[in-house]
Design a protein around this motif. Structure first.
Motif, mmCIF file in Angstrom:
data_model
loop_
_atom_site.group_PDB
_atom_site.id
_atom_site.type_symbol
_atom_site.label_atom_id
_atom_site.label_comp_id
_atom_site.label_asym_id
_atom_site.label_seq_id
_atom_site.Cartn_x
_atom_site.Cartn_y
_atom_site.Cartn_z
ATOM 1 N N MET A 1 0.709 -1.133 -0.007
ATOM 2 C CA MET A 1 0.114 0.472 -0.074
ATOM 3 C C MET A 1 0.480 1.341 0.191
ATOM 4 N N THR A 2 0.152 2.528 -1.249
ATOM 5 C CA THR A 2 1.449 3.490 -0.941
ATOM 6 C C THR A 2 0.726 4.823 -0.151
ATOM 7 N N HIS A 3 1.459 5.197 0.911
ATOM 8 C CA HIS A 3 1.178 6.087 1.668
ATOM 9 C C HIS A 3 1.662 7.875 0.854
ATOM 10 N N ASN A 4 0.538 8.088 0.973
ATOM 11 C CA ASN A 4 -0.023 9.322 0.165
ATOM 12 C C ASN A 4 0.144 10.695 1.303
ATOM 13 N N PRO A 5 1.622 11.569 1.618
ATOM 14 C CA PRO A 5 1.158 12.545 2.416
ATOM 15 C C PRO A 5 0.279 13.397 2.422
ATOM 16 N N PRO A 6 -0.444 13.973 3.580
ATOM 17 C CA PRO A 6 -1.248 15.077 3.618
ATOM 18 C C PRO A 6 -1.046 16.376 2.834
ATOM 19 N N PRO A 7 -1.321 17.266 2.314
ATOM 20 C CA PRO A 7 -1.485 18.294 1.281
ATOM 21 C C PRO A 7 -0.633 19.060 2.334
ATOM 22 N N GLN A 8 0.127 20.551 1.884
ATOM 23 C CA GLN A 8 1.083 21.450 2.982
ATOM 24 C C GLN A 8 0.059 22.164 1.815
ATOM 25 N N PRO A 9 -0.454 22.878 3.179
ATOM 26 C CA PRO A 9 -0.991 24.247 2.847
ATOM 27 C C PRO A 9 -0.046 25.489 1.641
ATOM 28 N N PRO A 10 -0.686 26.332 0.525
ATOM 29 C CA PRO A 10 0.609 26.989 -0.358
ATOM 30 C C PRO A 10 1.795 27.987 1.241
ATOM 31 N N PRO A 11 2.591 28.357 0.055
ATOM 32 C CA PRO A 11 3.743 29.494 1.000
ATOM 33 C C PRO A 11 3.064 30.301 1.241
ATOM 34 N N TRP A 12 1.691 30.848 0.298
ATOM 35 C CA TRP A 12 1.696 32.049 0.472
ATOM 36 C C TRP A 12 0.152 32.207 1.616
ATOM 37 N N GLY A 13 -0.234 30.957 1.827
ATOM 38 C CA GLY A 13 -1.154 31.143 3.340
ATOM 39 C C GLY A 13 -2.084 30.445 2.087
ATOM 40 N N PRO A 14 -3.399 30.596 3.289
ATOM 41 C CA PRO A 14 -4.699 29.596 3.121
ATOM 42 C C PRO A 14 -5.369 30.330 2.029
ATOM 43 N N PRO A 15 -6.515 29.971 1.553
ATOM 44 C CA PRO A 15 -6.996 30.403 0.369
ATOM 45 C C PRO A 15 -8.263 31.570 0.747
ATOM 46 N N PRO A 16 -8.492 31.846 0.392
ATOM 47 C CA PRO A 16 -9.215 32.904 1.231
ATOM 48 C C PRO A 16 -10.884 32.480 1.766
ATOM 49 N N GLU A 17 -11.388 32.660 2.878
ATOM 50 C CA GLU A 17 -12.904 32.451 2.801
ATOM 51 C C GLU A 17 -13.351 32.952 1.613
ATOM 52 N N PRO A 18 -15.068 32.331 1.496
ATOM 53 C CA PRO A 18 -15.414 33.690 0.718
ATOM 54 C C PRO A 18 -16.706 33.615 0.907
ATOM 55 N N THR A 19 -17.138 35.680 0.533
ATOM 56 C CA THR A 19 -17.714 36.573 1.736
ATOM 57 C C THR A 19 -18.643 36.906 0.377
ATOM 58 N N GLY A 20 -20.187 36.970 0.919
ATOM 59 C CA GLY A 20 -21.155 37.055 0.040
ATOM 60 C C GLY A 20 -22.490 36.310 0.128
ATOM 61 N N PRO A 21 -23.149 35.956 -0.615
ATOM 62 C CA PRO A 21 -24.415 35.118 -0.792
ATOM 63 C C PRO A 21 -23.282 33.710 -1.678
ATOM 64 N N ASN A 22 -23.737 31.948 -1.207
ATOM 65 C CA ASN A 22 -22.878 31.776 -2.111
ATOM 66 C C ASN A 22 -23.337 31.706 -4.000
#
Length: 181
Positions: free
Chosen positions: A1-22
């Motif tokens: 079985m292969t094990h994939n490491p969890p993805p690391q966040p990008p060096p510029w930071g996490p993506p912004p949360e959406p604002t306003g209506p979906n």
């Protein structure tokens, strides 16, 4: 079985949360306005605006047409007389007479310009001092002197070349030996 490491966040930071209506959810239904709003406010306002626009258009169109016609028209006087009989047993047809006056033609004005040509008297064979300026005018005994090119053209001598009678340095603007080109 292969094990994939969890993805690391990008060096510029996490993506912004959406604002306003979906954007993936349909918008909520619009509030229904009562029917009297349309009848009491919007329709009368539209009628008033339409009436004002028609009034402005009608008053503006007539003045432009009259101004354009007045600017293009040739002045002419028109007299209309109508005669109607009032106490008659039989109705008589109305008589209309139209008289049109034509403007008199304007006299033509002609301007006349008089040019005076001054010619120096013949100095005989006294030397080559017939022209002023001393610019090497060539042979001696020049018999003509012209004050300007207008005088040269009036005498029918244009163009005058260096060495010819009447040539002067003051008549040769570009200094090429040909005056009054």
């Amino acid at each position: 079985m292969t094990h994939n490491p969890p993805p690391q966040p990008p060096p510029w930071g996490p993506p912004p949360e959406p604002t306003g209506p979906n954007p993936y959810v349909s918008p909520p239904p619009a509030r229904n306005r009562p029917g009297w709003t349309r009848k009491r406010v919007i329709i009368p306002a539209a009628v008033v605006l339409f009436t004002v626009g028609v009034g402005i258009g009608a008053s503006d169109d007539g003045t432009r047409t009259e101004k354009a016609a007045a600017a293009k028209a040739v002045p002419a006087a028109t007299v209309t007389a109508t005669v109607t009989a009032t106490e008659s047993a039989e109705p008589l047809p109305a008589v209309t007479e139209t008289v049109t006056a034509e403007p008199k033609p304007v006299p033509t004005v002609t301007k006349t310009k008089t040019v005076r040509v001054t010619v120096a008297p013949d100095s005989g064979s006294s030397g080559g001092s017939g022209t002023s300026g001393g610019s090497g005018s060539g042979g001696g005994g020049d018999s003509a002197y012209y004050a300007n090119c207008t005088a040269v053209r009036a005498a029918g001598a244009a163009p005058v070349h260096a060495g010819e009678p009447g040539y002067g340095r003051h008549l040769d603007r570009d200094g090429d030996g040909v005056a009054c080109e």
